[in-house]
Design a protein around this motif. Structure first.
Motif, PDB file in Angstrom:
ATOM      1  N   ARG A 130      18.201  -1.831  -0.680  1.00 60.25           N
ATOM      2  CA  ARG A 130      19.191  -2.036   0.369  1.00 60.25           C
ATOM      3  C   ARG A 130      20.485  -2.525  -0.272  1.00 60.25           C
ATOM      4  O   ARG A 130      20.528  -3.620  -0.837  1.00 60.25           O
ATOM      5  N   PRO A 187      13.398   3.474   0.206  1.00 54.78           N
ATOM      6  CA  PRO A 187      13.297   2.396   1.200  1.00 54.78           C
ATOM      7  C   PRO A 187      13.170   1.018   0.579  1.00 54.78           C
ATOM      8  O   PRO A 187      13.269   0.009   1.295  1.00 54.78           O
ATOM      9  N   ASP A 188      12.962   0.938  -0.708  1.00 51.03           N
ATOM     10  CA  ASP A 188      12.835  -0.355  -1.386  1.00 51.03           C
ATOM     11  C   ASP A 188      14.164  -0.872  -1.904  1.00 51.03           C
ATOM     12  O   ASP A 188      14.209  -1.884  -2.609  1.00 51.03           O
ATOM     13  N   ARG A 192      23.913  -4.205  -0.325  1.00 52.58           N
ATOM     14  CA  ARG A 192      24.541  -5.232   0.501  1.00 52.58           C
ATOM     15  C   ARG A 192      26.056  -5.276   0.355  1.00 52.58           C
ATOM     16  O   ARG A 192      26.786  -5.440   1.309  1.00 52.58           O
ATOM     17  N   THR A 194      19.749   6.552   1.359  1.00 51.24           N
ATOM     18  CA  THR A 194      18.530   6.272   2.131  1.00 51.24           C
ATOM     19  C   THR A 194      17.269   6.794   1.439  1.00 51.24           C
ATOM     20  O   THR A 194      16.184   6.723   2.013  1.00 51.24           O
ATOM     21  N   ARG A 243      26.438   2.880  -0.382  1.00 48.45           N
ATOM     22  CA  ARG A 243      26.194   2.275   0.925  1.00 48.45           C
ATOM     23  C   ARG A 243      25.411   3.187   1.865  1.00 48.45           C
ATOM     24  O   ARG A 243      24.734   2.710   2.776  1.00 48.45           O
ATOM     25  N   TRP A 301      10.832  -9.167  -1.892  1.00 48.75           N
ATOM     26  CA  TRP A 301      12.217  -8.729  -1.968  1.00 48.75           C
ATOM     27  C   TRP A 301      12.997  -9.671  -2.881  1.00 48.75           C
ATOM     28  O   TRP A 301      12.840 -10.894  -2.809  1.00 48.75           O
ATOM     29  N   LEU A 361      22.467  -5.831  -4.327  1.00 46.50           N
ATOM     30  CA  LEU A 361      21.456  -5.098  -3.576  1.00 46.50           C
ATOM     31  C   LEU A 361      20.177  -5.914  -3.468  1.00 46.50           C
ATOM     32  O   LEU A 361      19.917  -6.813  -4.272  1.00 46.50           O
ATOM     33  N   ASP A 362      19.391  -5.574  -2.446  1.00 41.00           N
ATOM     34  CA  ASP A 362      18.047  -6.119  -2.311  1.00 41.00           C
ATOM     35  C   ASP A 362      17.068  -5.078  -2.824  1.00 41.00           C
ATOM     36  O   ASP A 362      17.193  -3.888  -2.516  1.00 41.00           O
ATOM     37  N   TYR A 363      16.098  -5.537  -3.605  1.00 43.56           N
ATOM     38  CA  TYR A 363      15.106  -4.621  -4.189  1.00 43.56           C
ATOM     39  C   TYR A 363      13.706  -5.160  -3.916  1.00 43.56           C
ATOM     40  O   TYR A 363      13.416  -6.328  -4.207  1.00 43.56           O
TER      41      TYR A 363
END
Length: 231
Positions: A37, A34-35, A39, A31, A28, A65, A56-58
């Motif tokens: 996120r 950046p590609d 969730r 960082t 979580r 995305w 996750l978002d990729y």
């Protein structure tokens, strides 16, 4: 009698059998990419090791995305060491039963391996000295750290720290065999390096970390580089 039922998720909000909480927090705070996120993180199994399902978002290379789910098996990181006697050109290995290999096609599940183990709360060098003593009965001197490798990055988080060291017969101060209280029953094998390499070629040695170390040693000898730390 306490009539208040415990609430919350085991291993997340309240301790599991090993006293761990926050197992759902992994990833979580990342960082570095950046590609990506993260969730949601679900703990689907919190036995001795931890299985998580992460949503996750990729962001793909074309900029789109996508939403993905990944399962990760977290058993902690480990260390492995190959012990080599350069005077006799022998190596010390182990043989023990591995049920996952047995259930997936290995004839008897008895794998020949370099000494290895999980770090637990130790640093890698301390851990591998401990494992060499427990499994091989060897008091290890200077060690060379070779590299760190992700062994199965599609699903397993483990990073394995690879080491090489030389040994002499006098360094074998114990019988090895592992810890009986942890269910270990380990046979110590001392083999000529040429025989160990032949066993890789014909499939008798089928363990990935051991093959990597044996071939590294063979390649370093061919290149004329030192095969281990000075004694």
């Amino acid at each position: 009698m306490n009539n208040h039922a415990e609430t919350g998720r085991i291993g997340a909000d309240r301790p599991d059998s090993r006293g761990r909480t926050g197992l759902d927090a992994a990833g979580r705070d990342l960082t570095g990419n950046p590609d990506v996120r993260v969730r949601q993180v679900e703990v689907t199994s919190d036995g001795w090791h931890v299985l998580r399902r992460t949503t996750l978002d990729y962001r793909r290379r074309d900029g789109r995305w996508t939403s993905q789910q990944r399962e990760t098996y977290d058993r902690g990181n480990g260390a492995v060491i190959l012990l080599h006697d350069p005077e006799r050109d022998t190596v010390l290995l182990t043989r023990q039963f591995r049920y996952p290999a047995y259930v997936n096609g290995h004839p008897d599940g008895m794998l020949i391996e370099a000494a290895a183990g999980l770090l637990d709360l130790d640093d890698p060098e301390t851990a591998i000295r401990r494992e060499a003593a427990e499994e091989l009965g060897v008091r290890v001197g200077p060690v060379t750290h070779l590299f760190d490798v992700y062994m199965s990055p599609g699903s397993v988080t483990e990073r394995l720290h690879y080491y090489l060291a030389t040994y002499r017969p006098a360094d074998r101060t114990g019988s090895g065999g592992g810890l009986a209280e942890e269910g270990e029953d380990i046979e110590v094998l001392e083999l000529p390096l040429t025989e160990a390499l032949a066993m890789v070629a014909d499939g008798r040695i089928a363990d990935g970390k051991t093959i990597i170390l044996l071939q590294w040693l063979a390649l370093s000898a061919r290149a004329g580089t030192r095969s281990g730390p000075p004694r």
